[in-house]
Design an enzyme around this catalytic site. Structure first.
Site, short mmCIF file in Angstrom:
data_model
loop_
_atom_site.label_atom_id
_atom_site.label_comp_id
_atom_site.label_asym_id
_atom_site.label_seq_id
_atom_site.Cartn_x
_atom_site.Cartn_y
_atom_site.Cartn_z
N CYS A 88 0.84 -1.20 0.00
CA CYS A 88 0.00 0.00 0.00
C CYS A 88 0.89 1.26 0.00
CB CYS A 88 -0.99 -0.04 1.15
SG CYS A 88 -2.39 1.11 0.96
N HIS A 194 -3.65 -4.93 -0.37
CA HIS A 194 -3.17 -5.53 0.88
C HIS A 194 -3.15 -7.05 0.75
CE1 HIS A 194 -3.16 -1.96 3.55
NE2 HIS A 194 -4.07 -1.52 2.69
N GLU A 196 -2.20 -9.13 2.93
CA GLU A 196 -2.60 -9.71 4.22
C GLU A 196 -4.13 -9.71 4.39
OE1 GLU A 196 -2.42 -5.32 5.12
OE2 GLU A 196 -1.40 -6.74 3.79
#
Length: 214
Positions: A88, A194, A196
């Site tokens: 990001c 992202h 994750e």
């Protein structure tokens, strides 16, 4: 494998660290994941991860404000060639400059500018938030080996990077026009989305990074 998630005051550090630890475990890799701002740990790392949330200028200030952190990061990545993953705003910081609120110098490791999203469709909301499909050529980069074109990943951003050299643009998404999704060169890779938060696709991408030998 020693993986350091760089702590410079940005959010999302623990969830990023957890995702990298999980991906390593799922891939059968012995790995230690640390969240740290210690220059010595950064210089000793086998892999470096720079997450980022918030404004470009604030993230750059956080990076510069930690004693010796920016210098150690530059030494590790640009001189020693440690594989680096930016997430990001951590990806955006690779650019030459950011234009959020004011002009702020980036790390200038991948030439480009970070500017406000301007979708061609006025009905599209800013920030670009939610799942979107990746567009890239199969075989484009070793880190993408486990990801199929069209795979969906999770974005949250109002600004996007435009690279100077098309060779450094690895993948895009469509949000009222082409939006940079992944950039990379040499030992660097960065994602606007992202990983994750991108479930199985994100885990495969992280595993690809951990296997990568640039």
């Amino acid at each position: 494998m020693n993986i350091v998630v760089i702590d410079y005051g940005s959010g999302n550090l623990r969830s990023a660290a957890k995702a990298f630890a999980h991906a390593a475990d799922e891939a059968g890799m012995a790995a230690e994941v640390l969240v740290s701002a210690d220059p010595a740990r950064i210089l000793a790392a086998d892999r470096l991860v720079l997450p980022g949330q918030g404004a470009f200028a604030d993230c750059r200030a956080g990076l510069d404000g930690a004693d010796g952190l920016a210098e150690a990061l530059t030494e590790a990545v640009t001189t020693r060639g440690t594989p680096f993953f930016g997430i990001c705003v951590g990806m955006q910081l690779l650019a030459t400059s950011g234009f959020e609120h004011r002009v702020t110098p980036g790390l200038d490791w991948i030439g480009g500018r970070v500017e406000a999203l301007a979708p061609s469709d006025p009905a599209l909301k800013i920030p670009h938030m939610g799942w979107n499909a990746l567009d890239f050529e199969p075989g484009r980069h070793p880190v993408l080996a486990g990801v199929e074109p069209g795979a969906h990943v999770y974005f949250v951003h109002s600004y996007a990077m435009t690279v100077d050299d098309p060779a450094h643009l690895l993948a895009t998404a469509d949000y009222g026009g082409r939006v940079t999704a992944i950039v990379g060169r040499d030992n660097l890779i960065g994602t606007q989305f992202h990983p994750e938060k991108s479930q199985a696709v994100g885990q495969r991408l992280i595993a690809g990074f951990l296997r990568w030998r640039p």
